[in-house]
Scaffold this active site. Structure first.
Site, PDB file in Angstrom:
ATOM      1  N   CYS A 102      -5.450  80.135  19.144  1.00 47.14           N
ATOM      2  CA  CYS A 102      -3.914  79.635  19.254  1.00 47.14           C
ATOM      3  C   CYS A 102      -3.114  78.420  19.290  1.00 47.14           C
ATOM      4  O   CYS A 102      -2.022  78.225  18.559  1.00 47.14           O
ATOM      5  CB  CYS A 102      -3.580  80.048  21.155  1.00 47.14           C
ATOM      6  SG  CYS A 102      -4.192  81.364  21.714  1.00 47.14           S
ATOM      7  N   HIS A 129       1.427  76.702  22.292  1.00 45.94           N
ATOM      8  CA  HIS A 129       0.177  76.775  23.293  1.00 45.94           C
ATOM      9  C   HIS A 129       0.885  76.893  24.448  1.00 45.94           C
ATOM     10  O   HIS A 129      -0.157  77.185  25.233  1.00 45.94           O
ATOM     11  CB  HIS A 129      -0.594  75.720  22.227  1.00 45.94           C
ATOM     12  CG  HIS A 129      -2.448  76.090  23.487  1.00 45.94           C
ATOM     13  ND1 HIS A 129      -2.600  75.302  24.505  1.00 45.94           N
ATOM     14  CD2 HIS A 129      -2.847  76.666  22.909  1.00 45.94           C
ATOM     15  CE1 HIS A 129      -3.633  75.835  24.701  1.00 45.94           C
ATOM     16  NE2 HIS A 129      -3.310  76.588  24.002  1.00 45.94           N
TER      17      HIS A 129
END
Length: 480
Positions: free
Chosen positions: A71, A132
């Site tokens: 991610c 994130h």
């Protein structure tokens, strides 16, 4: 004559607003852990009507590759237009490490994509998981306003935590405010609740509110909405799981663990959840059950995508808004005996990308060109007539939006100790210790058979190409 004078007067007084009105808005929908598990991308057992409708009106990229299979670094590349190889050891902290440079007056850091749009007159708003950390803050619970993941990027950076109380709690939240803990981490969950049973319902609702406000503004907007599902745990309202009760989902192709040195891993993130001692690599019934839960989570995310697009239409801003739907990376559902991401195989790196422009021609044609996530930044600048910054490492996809048959280009991706490049025919991977992988995608075995030993000339060509794509200075591995 009078009308002409009035028009000139308005232009002089409100020229900025008239200029803004001519600028196209940008709406980006981020979907976490979404592989191309969509009906319009070939998974005909998936119920994804809203994303499929967007694809039918826009340009889907069937071979879009992210620049990292996690991610944090993947979102870094998308949001900055740069690979971020200098942060390759930071994993999900990549944007926070970049922020340290932004906050240091002695360091020069290029603007991020939202900052670039903000500097060029756009109102920039983020809702949910865009960088994130949902909400873009650091600290123990990801809610410290003094630690920003993307300084200078957003006018508003919002994460509605609802009953989960913190962004960290919501990120891996189970239903009705339950937070994942060492003792409470079931890998699947189904509830009879409504769409607000999970954090995405609240994220979508806040996204709709922000969209309504932005559409009333006198400036163009850059709105990013980040959905969490289908990220683990696979928790979902029952009505979405019911759609897959009698559906047969095909087993994973090439489900064997690959031989030799590869980026295979033991699915640690996945295996760390409560699985009731079941392993989908050995238990085919459990494998099918997990795939149905993943599919249900995709359908749950698709519902929110539909709500967002419908709200855009209700505001009237749809006629002047570019829409991007992006999966932050792929996800293995048993391919290569992996459950999760984090590898440099096709399944971790290939994800959906759809770009829609209300003024585009040849709508609905899927592109089979290879493209990568760093391309989106220059593409959106090109589409909105903003200057394309020279620091981006991607290439504008506007020619592909004009003509789906236009040729693409190679795609680079990396993890901490290996880098890969995908061409039309091959995937080449270079490891830090000098090991190499070479796969031929024009053969049935594809990434199951490493043909590196018998193709030294091809390896050298691809290594040279990889060095040119990554500006050499970032490619620090052995050239054995």
């Amino acid at each position: 004559m009078c009308k002409s004078l009035i028009t000139i007067f308005i232009a002089l007084v409100c020229g900025g607003n008239l200029s803004f009105a001519q600028k196209k808005n940008v709406l980006i929908i981020f979907v976490d852990d979404l592989r191309p598990e969509l009906n319009s991308f070939g998974a005909n057992y998936i119920h994804s009507p809203n994303i499929d409708s967007l694809n039918a009106r826009g340009r889907g990229f069937n071979r879009h590759y992210v620049n990292a299979p996690s991610c944090g670094p993947s979102r870094y590349a998308f949001l900055t237009g740069q690979y971020g190889l200098e942060y390759r050891g930071e994993s999900n902290q990549s944007l926070f490490k970049r922020a340290e440079g932004v906050n240091d007056e002695n360091v020069s850091i290029a603007p991020s994509m939202p900052e670039w749009f903000r500097n060029n007159g756009y109102t920039t708003v983020s809702v949910g998981k865009v960088s994130h950390h949902p909400g873009g803050k650091g600290g123990d619970n990801w809610n410290d306003s003094n630690i920003l993941e993307m300084p200078n990027a957003w006018d508003k950076h919002i994460m509605p935590v609802a009953e989960w109380e913190s962004p960290k709690g919501a990120m891996h939240g189970l239903a009705y405010g339950k937070v994942r803990t060492p003792d409470n981490r079931n890998i699947i969950e189904v509830v009879d609740g409504n769409d607000n049973s999970y954090p995405d319902g609240h994220i979508a609702e806040e996204g709709l509110r922000q969209l309504g406000e932005l559409a009333k503004g006198d400036k163009p907007f850059f709105l990013a909405i980040g959905l969490i599902k289908p990220h683990l745990p696979f928790g979902v309202p029952k009505k979405y799981l019911d759609r897959y009760e009698n559906i047969q989902i095909p087993p994973a192709l090439h489900s064997e663990k690959p031989k030799g040195k590869t980026t295979w891993h033991g699915s640690g993130e996945f295996m760390n959840y409560n699985r009731w001692d079941k392993d989908p690599r050995e238990d085919k019934k459990f494998e099918l059950e997990l795939k149905k839960y993943y599919a249900a989570c995709v359908s749950y995310a698709d519902k929110h995508v539909g709500d967002i697009i419908q709200k855009l239409k209700k505001t009237g801003a749809d006629k002047n808004t570019i829409i991007v739907l992006w999966g932050d990376h792929g996800w293995h559902l048993g391919e290569h005996a992996i459950w999760g991401k984090h590898s440099l195989f096709e399944e971790s790196l290939r994800s959906p990308l759809i770009i829609y422009d209300p003024s585009m021609d040849n709508k609905g044609q899927m592109s089979n060109a290879i493209v990568e996530s760093v391309d989106v930044f220059p593409t959106l600048c090109d589409m909105t007539t903003l200057p394309i910054p020279n620091f981006t490492e991607g290439i504008s996809l506007k020619p592909l939006l004009d003509n789906a048959d236009t040729q693409g280009h190679e795609a680079v991706a990396f993890i901490s100790d290996a880098t890969t490049i995908r061409t039309d025919q091959y995937r080449f991977t270079q490891h830090k210790n000098g090991a190499v992988e070479l796969y031929d995608h024009q053969t049935p075995l594809a990434e199951q058979l490493n043909i590196a030993e018998r193709n030294p000339k091809i390896i050298q060509q691809l290594r040279t190409l990889l060095l040119s794509k990554t500006a050499d200075k970032a490619f620090i591995f052995s050239k054995k």
